[in-house]
Design an enzyme around this catalytic site. Structure first.
Site, PDB file in Angstrom:
ATOM      1  N   GLU A   1     -11.261 -16.058  33.967  1.00  0.00           N
ATOM      2  CA  GLU A   1     -11.885 -17.098  33.121  1.00  0.00           C
ATOM      3  C   GLU A   1     -13.048 -16.556  32.550  1.00  0.00           C
ATOM      4  O   GLU A   1     -13.931 -17.293  32.442  1.00  0.00           O
ATOM      5  CB  GLU A   1     -11.830 -18.237  33.715  1.00  0.00           C
TER       6      GLU A   1
HETATM    7  C1  LIG Z   1      -5.279 -11.923  39.095  1.00  0.00           C
HETATM    8  C2  LIG Z   1      -5.785 -11.937  37.725  1.00  0.00           C
HETATM    9  C3  LIG Z   1      -5.443 -12.942  36.884  1.00  0.00           C
HETATM   10  C4  LIG Z   1      -5.560 -12.999  35.449  1.00  0.00           C
HETATM   11  N1  LIG Z   1      -5.173 -13.901  34.730  1.00  0.00           N
HETATM   12  C5  LIG Z   1      -5.338 -14.189  33.387  1.00  0.00           C
HETATM   13  C6  LIG Z   1      -4.752 -14.862  32.545  1.00  0.00           C
HETATM   14  O1  LIG Z   1      -3.785 -15.951  32.934  1.00  0.00           O
HETATM   15  N2  LIG Z   1      -5.016 -14.674  30.872  1.00  0.00           N
HETATM   16  C7  LIG Z   1      -5.778 -13.953  30.898  1.00  0.00           C
HETATM   17  O2  LIG Z   1      -6.057 -14.100  29.595  1.00  0.00           O
HETATM   18  N3  LIG Z   1      -6.615 -13.014  31.524  1.00  0.00           N
HETATM   19  C8  LIG Z   1      -6.301 -13.088  32.933  1.00  0.00           C
HETATM   20  N4  LIG Z   1      -6.947 -12.374  33.586  1.00  0.00           N
HETATM   21  C9  LIG Z   1      -7.997 -11.338  32.919  1.00  0.00           C
HETATM   22  C10 LIG Z   1      -9.453 -11.520  33.256  1.00  0.00           C
HETATM   23  O3  LIG Z   1      -9.912 -12.826  32.697  1.00  0.00           O
HETATM   24  C11 LIG Z   1     -10.039 -10.269  33.073  1.00  0.00           C
HETATM   25  O4  LIG Z   1      -9.887  -9.258  34.009  1.00  0.00           O
HETATM   26  C12 LIG Z   1     -11.788 -10.599  32.899  1.00  0.00           C
HETATM   27  O5  LIG Z   1     -12.070 -11.324  31.820  1.00  0.00           O
HETATM   28  C13 LIG Z   1     -12.420  -9.447  32.640  1.00  0.00           C
HETATM   29  O6  LIG Z   1     -11.844  -8.459  31.770  1.00  0.00           O
HETATM   30  P1  LIG Z   1     -11.618  -7.040  32.488  1.00  0.00           P
HETATM   31  O7  LIG Z   1     -10.674  -7.071  33.302  1.00  0.00           O
HETATM   32  O8  LIG Z   1     -11.072  -6.273  31.189  1.00  0.00           O
HETATM   33  O9  LIG Z   1     -12.820  -6.366  32.541  1.00  0.00           O
HETATM   34  P2  LIG Z   1     -14.141  -5.859  31.492  1.00  0.00           P
HETATM   35  O10 LIG Z   1     -14.297  -6.690  30.354  1.00  0.00           O
HETATM   36  O11 LIG Z   1     -13.655  -4.245  31.382  1.00  0.00           O
HETATM   37  O12 LIG Z   1     -15.280  -5.811  32.508  1.00  0.00           O
HETATM   38  C14 LIG Z   1     -15.498  -5.211  33.459  1.00  0.00           C
HETATM   39  C15 LIG Z   1     -17.027  -5.181  34.121  1.00  0.00           C
HETATM   40  O13 LIG Z   1     -17.971  -5.071  32.799  1.00  0.00           O
HETATM   41  C16 LIG Z   1     -18.668  -6.035  32.650  1.00  0.00           C
HETATM   42  N5  LIG Z   1     -19.127  -6.369  31.298  1.00  0.00           N
HETATM   43  C17 LIG Z   1     -17.983  -6.257  30.290  1.00  0.00           C
HETATM   44  N6  LIG Z   1     -18.519  -6.503  29.011  1.00  0.00           N
HETATM   45  C18 LIG Z   1     -19.879  -6.601  29.297  1.00  0.00           C
HETATM   46  C19 LIG Z   1     -21.066  -6.885  28.231  1.00  0.00           C
HETATM   47  N7  LIG Z   1     -20.985  -6.812  27.127  1.00  0.00           N
HETATM   48  N8  LIG Z   1     -22.258  -6.872  29.110  1.00  0.00           N
HETATM   49  C20 LIG Z   1     -22.312  -6.679  30.335  1.00  0.00           C
HETATM   50  N9  LIG Z   1     -21.324  -6.756  31.040  1.00  0.00           N
HETATM   51  C21 LIG Z   1     -20.023  -6.530  30.565  1.00  0.00           C
HETATM   52  C22 LIG Z   1     -17.956  -7.437  33.133  1.00  0.00           C
HETATM   53  O14 LIG Z   1     -18.797  -8.373  33.533  1.00  0.00           O
HETATM   54  C23 LIG Z   1     -17.374  -6.777  34.437  1.00  0.00           C
HETATM   55  O15 LIG Z   1     -18.191  -6.812  35.585  1.00  0.00           O
HETATM   56  C24 LIG Z   1      -6.522 -12.130  35.040  1.00  0.00           C
HETATM   57  C25 LIG Z   1      -7.363 -11.261  35.970  1.00  0.00           C
HETATM   58  C26 LIG Z   1      -6.812 -11.099  36.866  1.00  0.00           C
HETATM   59  C27 LIG Z   1      -7.326  -9.864  38.030  1.00  0.00           C
END
Ligand SMILES: Cc1cc2nc3c(=O)[nH]c(=O)nc-3n(C[C@H](O)[C@H](O)[C@H](O)COP(=O)(O)OP(=O)(O)OC[C@H]3O[C@@H](n4cnc5c(N)ncnc54)[C@H](O)[C@@H]3O)c2cc1C
Length: 610
Positions: free
Chosen positions: A448
């Site tokens: 989220e």
């Molecule tokens: C079990 C599970 C269930 C999920 N369910 C859903 C779902 O139902 N629907 C859905 O759409 N998604 C879902 N997700 C996805 C989840 O919402 C994302 O994993 C999350 O939004 C983070 O995206 P990412 O994993 O690509 O991490 P990234 O965006 O790559 O982030 C990695 C790290 O970098 C930081 N970061 C990224 N960008 C910036 C920035 N500009 N400035 C500072 N810090 C930054 C983040 O805070 C984080 O700490 C799920 C994930 C999991 C693990």
């Protein structure tokens, strides 16, 4: 192993029957004559019974069975199916999101129910909660055609719903998504092509259909978040008469092997590999300016889901706490520090164990106060006819939502770990319930929108909302509380801490503004997470002190012999602990922001290698 469902509703009852003005909520047209305060005990008792007898038995299957992917299909544990259908068929699930469902509970009460249900199996809750959230989106933004096609079966739970934002290329920055939508000859109908990952409930064998609320960019729309639209993409096509049609070319290509909530299937999805995947757009297509409505619509649901995530974090931490308390009263180890010659004692008699337990309890009280007050504002927003009251509630709800999501989930990770510490080595063992709870809660700080995203929502948007008026009014509640209780002697020390804390907090706001105006924009990102925590500590300090005043009054009325004395005394001590031990952490944040430490920015990336 290790489910040991332990729950207690006394704090929920205190909040619902004594602290929040629930007569106001029950007085709204929708609930008037349907529910009253008199129903609270029975509803909570029933929720706990369902949680204990129906849901909790499925908890162990998260680890023992989990969700399994084979030949493009996902199976979930049989016990999950049984529990899911019970929740849905008995009015505890997605029907509560239906604006027309007569038996729907006020959100403030439903969140207490949801907390109990989620606490019994964190892996099960997303199946019905995501269905509620996605149905709400269609309810709020869909035309009559879409509402008729999808809502009845989503509210009944026969069809599940999901929320499909994330892609390998578009995580935190959803604006970079690559999924595309191509118009067809039928207005509102698009061909969808692309892929999504991490989709909770993206594939499962509980329901006959899954309705994916999917973000995609209409061909030719703007780049970035402003060009995104939202589509209703069913796994199986839904014919005009409501019957199921052919498979909608939407394949599951795998699920994640996760650290926790293993029964919740987290799917990778491929849309339109055969160019035969169709979806209905929600709202209007992008106009001449290429702007889509998708992100604004999705935010609507995400706000609800953020608050729900906070509830789930609270739920699991509460189970960990009750287990830790029970263990601490049973485990005999060591002798009292103050009387080493005495016999061996239960570990709950040791100062440090008491510190850990009260630390968890005080945080849980704070988290529940914050969470339920947020839902209280939600009820006002939905039901009040007074525009000014709605505006004020909306401002407070908007500020509280990122706090609920991020503070509660960050704390859940720490509090469940602390509960493990209470167990000593036995907590680290999978034989006992805590290890699974620790693993399960970690997701709440990630999905989220990561907690950093929540912090930026607070500092970047909510601080500035309505030219700062919304946040000033939010703080105004605390100033008014301090003024009203300025003469209180019993809590003079705690009121003084709160008074200092709010002034210190305003220094944080000033310091960040000065850094930003001085060109140090990066400081906003650098300190955002710590500012969110400081905000939550300030607000929770106020809420807990407000509760303590009430609890103290009850003690005076009832006397120390009353059976409820321990509860009220616990509320007072819990508030004192939070005010004296947690709220002062704000002062440190203030000092370090004023100084403006930039070492995390200054360190060369190469230096992280060592
Ligand atoms: C079990 C599970 C269930 C999920 N369910 C859903 C779902 O139902 N629907 C859905 O759409 N998604 C879902 N997700 C996805 C989840 O919402 C994302 O994993 C999350 O939004 C983070 O995206 P990412 O994993 O690509 O991490 P990234 O965006 O790559 O982030 C990695 C790290 O970098 C930081 N970061 C990224 N960008 C910036 C920035 N500009 N400035 C500072 N810090 C930054 C983040 O805070 C984080 O700490 C799920 C994930 C999991 C693990």
């Amino acid at each position: 192993m290790a489910q040991n469902f332990m729950w207690d509703t006394r704090d929920h009852k205190f909040i619902l029957k004594e602290w929040l003005d629930m007569d106001k909520i029950f007085g709204f047209d929708r609930f008037n004559g349907v529910y009253s305060k008199d129903d609270i005990d029975a509803i909570l008792a029933e929720a706990v019974k369902v949680a204990k007898d129906v849901i909790a038995p499925s908890q162990d299957d998260n680890d023992a069975v989990g969700a399994v992917f084979k030949d493009g299909k996902v199976t979930v544990p049989e016990s999950f199916k049984k529990a899911y259908w019970f929740v849905q068929e008995n009015g505890w699930g997605s029907c509560n999101a239906d604006h027309h469902y007569e038996g729907a509970l006020p959100k403030t009460l439903y969140t207490a129910v949801a907390e109990a249900l989620a606490s019994a199996n964190a892996g099960l809750a997303p199946y019905y909660m995501a269905t509620a959230g996605s149905a709400e989106l269609i309810q709020d933004f869909g035309n009559d055609h879409l509402k008729e096609l999808f809502l009845p079966k989503m509210f009944s739970g026969e069809w599940a719903g999901t929320m499909d934002l994330t892609e390998p290329n578009g995580g935190s920055d959803v604006g970079d998504l690559l999924t595309r939508a191509f118009p067809t000859d039928t207005p509102g109908l698009y061909k969808i092509r692309g892929s999504k990952c991490f989709i909770t409930g993206g594939e499962q064998d509980i329901t006959e259909n899954i309705i994916h609320l999917t973000l995609a960019r209409v061909e030719g729309a703007r780049p970035g978040t402003s060009g995104i639209s939202l589509f209703v993409v069913p796994k199986f096509w839904v014919n005009e008469d409501g019957s199921l049609g052919k498979f909608n070319d939407l394949n599951c290509i795998g699920i994640e092997h996760k650290m926790g909530i293993k029964g919740s299937a987290t799917a990778s999805l491929a849309f339109g590999e055969e160019n035969e995947c169709y979806g209905w757009i929600l709202g209007d297509p992008p106009g001449e300016d290429g702007k889509g409505q998708g992100m604004a619509q999705m935010f609507n649901m995400m706000n609800t889901e953020r608050a729900t995530t906070g509830t789930a974090a609270l739920a699991e931490s509460t189970v960990a706490y009750h287990n830790a308390v029970q263990y601490a009263t049973e485990r005999i180890q060591g002798r009292p520090l103050t009387n080493p010659k005495a016999g061996r004692v239960q570990i709950i008699k040791h100062e440090d164990v008491r510190r850990m337990l009260l630390d968890i309890k005080a945080h849980l009280d704070a988290m529940r106060a914050l969470s339920m007050k947020t839902y209280y504002y939600m009820d006002i927003i939905i039901n009040s006819k007074d525009p000014e009251e709605v505006k004020q509630a909306d401002w407070r709800y908007g500020i509280s939502t990122p706090l609920c999501k991020a503070y509660l989930s960050d704390m859940a990770w720490i509090l469940t770990a602390e509960a493990m510490q209470v167990y000593g080595g036995y907590g680290y063992s999978e034989e006992n319930p805590i290890a699974q709870l620790v693993r399960d809660v970690k997701i709440y700080s990630i999905w989220e929108g990561t907690n950093y995203i929540q912090s930026m929502d607070l500092v970047g948007r909510k601080w500035m909302q309505a030219k700062g008026q919304a946040f000033n009014d939010f703080l105004g509640d605390i100033f008014a509380f301090l003024k009203a209780n300025a003469d209180n002697q019993e809590f003079a020390r705690e009121l003084e801490i709160l008074n200092k804390a709010i002034r210190s907090y305003n220094e944080i706001r000033k310091a960040i503004q000065e850094h930003a105006m001085g060109g140090k924009i990066g400081f906003i990102g650098l300190y955002a997470t710590r500012i969110l925590h400081a905000t939550a500590k300030l607000y929770c300090g106020y809420l807990l002190l407000d509760q303590a005043l009430l609890a103290s009054q009850r003690i005076k009325e009832l006397g120390e012999d009353h059976f409820d004395y321990a509860f009220y005394k616990g509320k007072v001590e819990s508030a004192k602990y939070y005010l004296r031990n947690i709220v002062p952490e704000i002062f440190t944040v203030t000092e370090l922001i004023k100084v403006g430490d930039s070492s995390a920015i200054d360190i060369p990336e190469e230096s992280f290698q060592f």
